[in-house]
Design a protein around this motif. Structure first.
Motif, PDB file in Angstrom:
ATOM      1  N   UNK B  98     -18.623 -32.517 -74.738  1.00 30.05           N
ATOM      2  CA  UNK B  98     -18.198 -31.875 -73.488  1.00 30.05           C
ATOM      3  C   UNK B  98     -17.051 -30.895 -73.698  1.00 30.05           C
ATOM      4  N   UNK B  99     -16.658 -30.675 -74.949  1.00 33.52           N
ATOM      5  CA  UNK B  99     -15.528 -29.790 -75.214  1.00 33.52           C
ATOM      6  C   UNK B  99     -15.952 -28.625 -76.093  1.00 33.52           C
ATOM      7  N   UNK B 100     -15.268 -27.492 -75.923  1.00 40.72           N
ATOM      8  CA  UNK B 100     -15.550 -26.340 -76.776  1.00 40.72           C
ATOM      9  C   UNK B 100     -15.045 -26.624 -78.190  1.00 40.72           C
ATOM     10  N   UNK B 101     -15.417 -25.735 -79.109  1.00 44.91           N
ATOM     11  CA  UNK B 101     -14.960 -25.892 -80.487  1.00 44.91           C
ATOM     12  C   UNK B 101     -13.433 -25.991 -80.523  1.00 44.91           C
ATOM     13  N   UNK B 102     -12.780 -25.102 -79.770  1.00 47.40           N
ATOM     14  CA  UNK B 102     -11.317 -25.104 -79.776  1.00 47.40           C
ATOM     15  C   UNK B 102     -10.773 -26.424 -79.220  1.00 47.40           C
ATOM     16  N   UNK B 103     -11.344 -26.849 -78.094  1.00 51.68           N
ATOM     17  CA  UNK B 103     -10.860 -28.089 -77.472  1.00 51.68           C
ATOM     18  C   UNK B 103     -11.136 -29.309 -78.343  1.00 51.68           C
ATOM     19  N   UNK B 104     -12.234 -29.248 -79.101  1.00 56.12           N
ATOM     20  CA  UNK B 104     -12.523 -30.340 -80.023  1.00 56.12           C
ATOM     21  C   UNK B 104     -11.385 -30.517 -81.017  1.00 56.12           C
ATOM     22  N   UNK B 105     -10.773 -29.386 -81.397  1.00 62.97           N
ATOM     23  CA  UNK B 105      -9.672 -29.470 -82.360  1.00 62.97           C
ATOM     24  C   UNK B 105      -8.355 -29.808 -81.660  1.00 62.97           C
ATOM     25  N   UNK B 106      -8.143 -29.244 -80.463  1.00 58.58           N
ATOM     26  CA  UNK B 106      -6.830 -29.445 -79.826  1.00 58.58           C
ATOM     27  C   UNK B 106      -6.663 -30.843 -79.240  1.00 58.58           C
ATOM     28  N   UNK B 107      -7.757 -31.471 -78.829  1.00 53.91           N
ATOM     29  CA  UNK B 107      -7.566 -32.691 -78.026  1.00 53.91           C
ATOM     30  C   UNK B 107      -6.817 -33.782 -78.784  1.00 53.91           C
ATOM     31  N   UNK B 108      -7.158 -33.960 -80.066  1.00 50.67           N
ATOM     32  CA  UNK B 108      -6.456 -35.011 -80.814  1.00 50.67           C
ATOM     33  C   UNK B 108      -5.002 -34.599 -81.058  1.00 50.67           C
TER      34      UNK B 108
END
Ligand code: ATP
Ligand code: MG
Lengths: 223, 254
Positions: B98-108
């Motif tokens: 459910x997250x963009x490539x960028x959000x996949x990296x930022x969330x953690x």
């Protein structure tokens, strides 16, 4: 063109009723969704005791007629010293009943999320709670949206039961006028039309929410 | 690299699922900058071993030590710490759908390391550029190819600054023409001195990168040594036989 006395009485009454209906539906829908998410999550991930407790809640509220639940809340609980206003009893009953159904949709959606999503987060150092809150629930929400929306549309219609605990909403107001003038057909067709408009508005809002939450390929693609 | 220090030490790991014992006492030591490759037949326990090392699967017995400190696996805080320091790359990528490539990296970065939004995004863009995806930051996993997904997964893990990377068959869910781009990223990491344990069937990774090959079968490390020792011409090792069969299947190229 003058409206007849009948219509002059009917329309204000129905307008007053629909406002009460909306005042019942909105908090019940929101409360139902919140209870559904909480109960659904606890039924899926909670410690055993809490899980059983929430299962019990869902079983009771899904397993008994809503009318009975409202009767118990409004007419039964005063025997135990708990008093509800008609409005309070109706909203409480709707919330609890809706929440029980919503928890089913939420639970189903949570269980449909692949273990890999959980692992992906765990491997980055997320705690279990963070994983469920930030990864699993946002995805499950999108999967549950259809079912939850459907349940809200049911809720709009079963809100008409509020009048049996003397909370005068759309159906109740209509009924009063109908008995007064003895014109059931027109009145209840009109009431039906009001509900149709309410449901259409709800569907429109749900559609907007769906668009707003849309993620490309979500739910179709299996990785 | 003289007398590199030991980063990760695994002692006597046991794991069973029901009656089925998968790991029967596996031990290994990983020095800084070292690359170990795990190979062996399917069902031998390679994935289970990697999952036990960062405790996605809890071993029944055995210890895991980072820099000589044994991790208390009962303690959640220590577990989360261990997982931040030991990154994991999965065969099926496990990007957050459910997250963009960028959000996949930022969330953690944001939720685990408490970075601000701005600094998390800055770091994430940097990592995505490193794996050649600077222009794909706003795409969702469903809009990425397998190779791109795996590279996002690598960027996501590297953003956490892990000291060790565990890779579980990072290329085997990929179409053959996409394998190369992921291998290139892994080779670049190796060149930078990343410490890694990798399960793979990719011959080019085995012979090209590994300083140490572990041949795993039936829950134990049956053979280990440098690629030269195990795969050199004329060596009659089981590893050799296994790799020959891999080459016969036409998996040799990259
Ligand atoms: N969650 C589980 N429950 C029960 N059995 C499991 C579970 N996970 C793995 N296994 C079993 O453990 C054994 C080893 O699995 P593992 O995935 O570690 O092997 P592998 O060496 O990685 O194989 P492959 O090369 O196919 O990936 C298999 O027989 C598998 O059936
Ligand atoms: Mg495996």
């Amino acid at each position: 063109m003058e409206l007849s006395q009948f219509y002059q009485d009917l329309l204000p009454a129905l307008n007053k009723g629909v406002i009460m209906s909306i005042a019942l539906i909105i908090p019940s829908a929101l409360g139902g969704v919140c209870i559904g998410i909480a109960a659904g999550s606890l039924r899926t991930y909670g410690p055993k005791f809490i899980r059983k407790l929430c299962d019990g809640y869902a079983a009771v509220f899904r397993g008994t007629p809503l009318v009975i639940q409202l009767f118990v809340l409004y007419y039964g609980l005063p025997n135990l010293g708990i008093y509800f206003s008609p409005y309070g009893a109706a909203v409480t009953g709707f919330m609890l009943c809706s929440g029980a159904y919503q928890s089913e949709y939420v639970r189903g959606a949570l269980l449909s999320i692949k273990r890999g999503q959980y692992w992906g987060a765990q491997a980055l150092g997320f705690s279990s709670f963070q994983t469920v809150f930030w990864i699993i629930i946002p995805q499950a929400m999108r999967r549950a949206l259809h079912g939850c929306g459907n349940e809200i549309i049911y809720l709009i219609k079963y809100s008409s039961l509020a009048y049996i605990v003397t909370c005068m909403e759309l159906t109740g107001e209509g009924n009063t006028i109908a008995t007064e003038y003895f014109r059931f057909t027109e009145v209840f067709m009109m009431v039906g039309l009001y509900y149709l408009v309410l449901v259409s508005c709800a569907m429109l809002i749900l559609k907007k929410v769906e668009q707003w939450l849309h993620v490309p390929g979500f739910g179709h693609q299996e990785s | 690299m003289t007398a590199a220090k030991t980063i990760l030490e695994v002692e006597g790991l046991h794991k069973s699922f029901g009656d089925n014992t998968i790991l029967k006492g596996v031990s290994l030591t990983l020095k800084e900058g070292e690359i170990k490759v795990l190979i062996g037949p399917s069902g031998g326990g390679k994935s289970t071993l990697l999952q036990c090392i960062n405790c996605l699967v809890t071993p029944e017995s055995g210890t895991i030590s980072l820099h000589g400190n044994t991790v208390n696996l009962e303690n959640k805080k220590e577990l989360y710490q261990l997982r931040q320091r030991v990154g994991m790359i999965f065969q099926e990528f496990n990007l957050f759908d459910h997250l963009t490539a960028l959000e996949n990296v930022t969330i953690a970065l944001r939720k685990v390391k408490n970075f601000s939004k701005v600094s998390a995004e800055k770091r994430a863009r940097l990592e995505l550029e490193q794996v050649g995806l600077g222009d794909k930051t706003d795409l969702y996993p469903a809009q990425l190819s397998g190779g791109q997904k795996q590279r996002v997964a690598i960027a996501r893990t590297l953003a956490m600054d892990p000291e060790v990377l565990l890779l579980d068959e990072p290329t085997s869910a990929l179409d053959p023409e996409l394998v190369g781009e992921v291998i290139a990223v892994i080779k670049a990491l190796a060149a930078k001195g990343m410490t890694m344990i990798m399960a793979t069937h990719q011959i080019s990774l085995i012979s090209g990168l590994a300083q140490n090959v572990l041949f795993m079968e039936n829950g134990v490390i049956a053979e280990q040594g440098s690629p030269k020792e195990l795969l050199g011409a004329g060596k009659q090792t089981r590893t050799q036989g296994f790799c020959d069969r891999l080459s016969d299947l036409g998996e040799g190229g990259s």
